[in-house]
Each structure stands twice: as C-alpha cells, then as structure tokens.
Design an enzyme around this catalytic site. Structure first.
Site, PDB file in Angstrom:
ATOM      1  N   GLY A 137      -6.768 -33.363   7.133  1.00 10.99           N
ATOM      2  CA  GLY A 137      -6.963 -34.171   8.325  1.00 10.99           C
ATOM      3  C   GLY A 137      -6.292 -35.532   8.258  1.00 10.99           C
ATOM      4  O   GLY A 137      -5.908 -36.101   9.260  1.00 10.99           O
ATOM      5  N   ARG A 190       4.591 -35.628  -4.740  1.00  5.01           N
ATOM      6  CA  ARG A 190       4.526 -37.059  -5.046  1.00  5.01           C
ATOM      7  C   ARG A 190       5.674 -37.409  -5.979  1.00  5.01           C
ATOM      8  O   ARG A 190       6.102 -36.563  -6.773  1.00  5.01           O
ATOM      9  CB  ARG A 190       3.221 -37.427  -5.790  1.00  5.01           C
ATOM     10  N   HIS A 234     -13.573 -36.581  -1.880  1.00  2.62           N
ATOM     11  CA  HIS A 234     -12.969 -37.914  -1.840  1.00  2.62           C
ATOM     12  C   HIS A 234     -13.613 -38.908  -2.807  1.00  2.62           C
ATOM     13  O   HIS A 234     -12.993 -39.893  -3.188  1.00  2.62           O
ATOM     14  CB  HIS A 234     -13.041 -38.479  -0.420  1.00  2.62           C
ATOM     15  N   TRP A 247      -4.075 -27.329  -3.249  1.00  2.00           N
ATOM     16  CA  TRP A 247      -3.659 -28.537  -2.537  1.00  2.00           C
ATOM     17  C   TRP A 247      -2.256 -28.833  -3.080  1.00  2.00           C
ATOM     18  O   TRP A 247      -2.121 -29.181  -4.256  1.00  2.00           O
ATOM     19  CB  TRP A 247      -4.550 -29.710  -2.903  1.00  2.00           C
ATOM     20  N   LYS A 269      -0.418 -31.490   3.984  1.00  2.00           N
ATOM     21  CA  LYS A 269      -0.535 -32.498   5.042  1.00  2.00           C
ATOM     22  C   LYS A 269       0.400 -32.062   6.178  1.00  2.00           C
ATOM     23  O   LYS A 269       1.540 -31.694   5.906  1.00  2.00           O
ATOM     24  CB  LYS A 269      -0.093 -33.863   4.525  1.00  2.00           C
ATOM     25  N   LYS A 272      -3.074 -25.849   0.909  1.00  2.00           N
ATOM     26  CA  LYS A 272      -3.459 -26.946   1.800  1.00  2.00           C
ATOM     27  C   LYS A 272      -2.365 -27.995   1.768  1.00  2.00           C
ATOM     28  O   LYS A 272      -1.969 -28.471   0.707  1.00  2.00           O
ATOM     29  CB  LYS A 272      -4.784 -27.546   1.327  1.00  2.00           C
ATOM     30  N   GLY A 285     -11.643 -33.730   6.087  1.00  2.00           N
ATOM     31  CA  GLY A 285     -12.681 -34.612   5.551  1.00  2.00           C
ATOM     32  C   GLY A 285     -12.987 -35.777   6.457  1.00  2.00           C
ATOM     33  O   GLY A 285     -13.847 -35.719   7.335  1.00  2.00           O
ATOM     34  N   ARG A 286     -12.204 -36.850   6.275  1.00  2.00           N
ATOM     35  CA  ARG A 286     -12.546 -38.129   6.901  1.00  2.00           C
ATOM     36  C   ARG A 286     -12.633 -38.085   8.415  1.00  2.00           C
ATOM     37  O   ARG A 286     -13.456 -38.787   9.005  1.00  2.00           O
ATOM     38  CB  ARG A 286     -11.527 -39.196   6.456  1.00  2.00           C
ATOM     39  N   TYR A 325       0.557 -31.281  -2.939  1.00  2.00           N
ATOM     40  CA  TYR A 325       0.848 -32.618  -2.440  1.00  2.00           C
ATOM     41  C   TYR A 325       2.024 -33.234  -3.202  1.00  2.00           C
ATOM     42  O   TYR A 325       1.839 -33.797  -4.286  1.00  2.00           O
ATOM     43  CB  TYR A 325      -0.392 -33.512  -2.589  1.00  2.00           C
TER      44      TYR A 325
HETATM   45  P1  FBP Z   1      -8.811 -35.651   4.601  1.00  2.00           P
HETATM   46  O1  FBP Z   1      -8.971 -34.590   5.656  1.00  2.00           O
HETATM   47  O2  FBP Z   1      -9.901 -36.675   4.651  1.00  2.00           O
HETATM   48  O3  FBP Z   1      -7.439 -36.229   4.619  1.00  2.00           O
HETATM   49  O4  FBP Z   1      -8.997 -34.916   3.201  1.00  2.00           O
HETATM   50  C1  FBP Z   1      -8.050 -34.041   2.721  1.00  2.00           C
HETATM   51  C2  FBP Z   1      -7.801 -34.268   1.262  1.00  2.00           C
HETATM   52  O5  FBP Z   1      -6.894 -33.292   0.794  1.00  2.00           O
HETATM   53  C3  FBP Z   1      -9.041 -34.239   0.392  1.00  2.00           C
HETATM   54  O6  FBP Z   1      -9.446 -32.930   0.067  1.00  2.00           O
HETATM   55  C4  FBP Z   1      -8.616 -35.064  -0.786  1.00  2.00           C
HETATM   56  O7  FBP Z   1      -9.652 -35.715  -1.427  1.00  2.00           O
HETATM   57  C5  FBP Z   1      -7.734 -36.096  -0.149  1.00  2.00           C
HETATM   58  O8  FBP Z   1      -7.223 -35.533   1.047  1.00  2.00           O
HETATM   59  C6  FBP Z   1      -6.613 -36.501  -1.045  1.00  2.00           C
HETATM   60  O9  FBP Z   1      -5.741 -37.292  -0.314  1.00  2.00           O
HETATM   61  P2  FBP Z   1      -4.579 -38.120  -0.994  1.00  2.00           P
HETATM   62  O10 FBP Z   1      -4.088 -37.317  -2.153  1.00  2.00           O
HETATM   63  O11 FBP Z   1      -3.573 -38.279   0.090  1.00  2.00           O
HETATM   64  O12 FBP Z   1      -5.167 -39.410  -1.409  1.00  2.00           O
END
Ligand code: FBP
Length: 268
Positions: free
Chosen positions: A204, A148, A27, A144, A180, A178, A231-232, A146
């Site tokens: 998380g 967007r 992070h 990961w 969400k 990985k 993480g958080r 994600y």
């Molecule tokens: P968390 O469990 O804290 O959400 O972390 C997961 C994670 O994938 C981290 O590995 C990464 O740094 C962060 O979330 C990225 O989140 P985003 O792209 O939503 O800002």
C-alpha cells in the site's frame, strides 16, 4: 491430507477466485513504533480488523502471532525474516524457523529479499532453503521483493527493475511476490508478465488520500496484480473498516474506484 493437498488448501484460503486482500502488520520491526499511534500500536486492534472484515490473511512477525493470534480466528502469514531501519546494512536474515511458525498453523510464510543489495546472495540462499522446506509441508511462500542499492537509499521502482524483482521471485520458486506498485499501469503489465505463474500482490505504501489509494490499487489490478497486502493505508486511516470494505469491493467485486470512494468516503 498430503502436502500437495495442504498446499492447495492454503492457496485457496489465500486466493478466492484468484484474488486476495491481506493486512500487513510487520512494521513494528521494519520501521519501528514511528508508524504507530495509541490505537494501531496494539496488535489486538489489528487482529480485530482482520477478523471482523474477514480479509484473507494477517501478516505479522512470529512474536505477535504467538502472543495474540490464539484469541482470534484469523488466517496468518508469518514473516520469517526481518530487519530494522536502525541498521543501514540491507540484509534481512531469518529470525523464525519454519517449525516454530508451523505451530501456529499459518496459511503461508513470508520472506523479504533486497535485490541489488551486496547481501542479496545470502538472502537468496536462505529463501531458497525456506521455499524447499515450506513446500515439503504444504506451505506457500510469499516473497517481498524490494530492490535496493547497497545502502538502501535508492528504492528503484522503475518498470524494468520491478519486472526484474518479479522475475527473481519466479526464478527462486516463490508462490506469491509482493511488490510496490509504481503508478505505471502499462509498465506494470510487463512486471506481471515477467512473474509468470507467480501471483503478484501490491503493497500500500505510506498513508495517502483514500481516493488516490483506491485508484492505484485498481490500476495495479488492471495491470494483472491479484490483490493487495496493505498496512498503513488501512490501520493509519481515520476509518480502517471503511478502507478494507472499499478494497474488498475493488478486489473481489471489480468495483469502480470512484463509486467505491463515493460509497465509503464521500460523506467525510
Ligand atoms: P504498507 O502497505 O504499509 O506499505 O506495508 C507494506 C510493507 O511491505 C510492509 O509489509 C513492510 O513492513 C513495509 O512495507 C516495508 O516497507 P519499506 O521496506 O519500504 O520500508
């Protein structure tokens, strides 16, 4: 050891009886110190949690791994790309070579893609080479995925889009994806289905009430996820060790989330 044996050995460190729990600590690059306080800004704080709780892996960028990991006995997943929140361009480029990561003997490497970004093809291209080279030396690759939009402002977690994100990881050759979790247990089954033989782990997200968090993780597991890379919700929590122990109960002992909550948090 052949590359295939090394790959199998790494996968069996990452997944025990098909399940996994890793701590995410990338992070500092992705969000900046805004996520941190005086304790969790120190990498030693996180390495200690990972070592004492014996999670399957700790995920960091290369710089932190190089400077801190030698003092600990912690399996590493090294992230090979990264971006900051200071840039609005949704592209995350490789910042660490496989050769450099390999010196630290990680059990896997990681790479983030942003499907839907105008730069997705650049990331797919880079990831594809990383997967090829990593597999040649027995290293699994965690992606990961994600989704967007172009400016990163839409973070679509609808079932259809998450299923697409999972499928892209399968198409590109990832070993683990990985995602969400979108709090839709039935929908997430379709997401898992579309990942095929790629194992799904969930993030998380931002810090939430432990009871809600534990329930979300169990729902994702019920939908077919193989674990969590968190993480958080661990290192921002009041009692990180309790969160990890509760997660281990859920993930490896199939514990009920309410019972785990009672055991670890009820006295608070
Ligand atoms: P968390 O469990 O804290 O959400 O972390 C997961 C994670 O994938 C981290 O590995 C990464 O740094 C962060 O979330 C990225 O989140 P985003 O792209 O939503 O800002």
């Amino acid at each position: 050891m052949t590359d295939f044996e090394k790959y199998s050995s790494n996968m069996s460190k990452l997944f025990v009886k098909g399940r996994t729990l890793a701590l995410a600590y990338d992070h500092g690059m992705e969000h900046g110190p805004t996520d941190f306080n005086l304790n969790n800004s120190k990498p030693d704080f996180i390495f200690e949690i990972a070592e004492k709780t014996k999670v399957n892996a700790l995920i960091t960028q290369i710089g932190i791994a190089e400077k801190y990991s030698s003092s600990y006995n912690v399996p590493l997943i090294i992230k090979l790309n990264g971006k900051t929140r200071l840039s609005s361009k949704m592209i995350s480029r490789q910042v660490c070579s496989i050769k450099r990561a390999e010196r630290l003997n990680p059990i896997a490497v990681g790479y983030t893609i942003y499907p839907g970004s105008e730069f997705e093809s650049k990331m797919f291209h880079e990831l594809s080479k990383i997967i090829e080279e990593s597999h040649e030396i027995g290293l699994p690759v965690v992606v990961w995925s994600y989704p967007r939009n172009e400016r990163g402002t839409i973070r679509d977690t609808s079932t259809d889009i998450l299923a697409y994100a999972a499928r892209i990881a399968l198409e590109l050759g990832a070993d683990v994806v990985k995602l969400k979790y979108n709090n839709d247990l039935e929908g997430f089954k379709w997401v898992v289905h579309n990942a095929g033989k790629v194992k799904i782990v969930v993030a998380g997200s931002s810090l939430s009430d432990p009871k809600v968090f534990l329930h979300n993780i169990v729902d994702a597991l019920k939908a077919g996820a193989s674990g969590a890379f968190v993480g958080r919700n661990v290192w921002q929590a009041k009692e990180p060790y309790k969160v990890v122990e509760a997660l281990k109960d859920l993930i490896f002992n199939y514990e009920d989330p309410d019972r785990a909550y009672e055991r670890y948090f009820k006295s608070e």
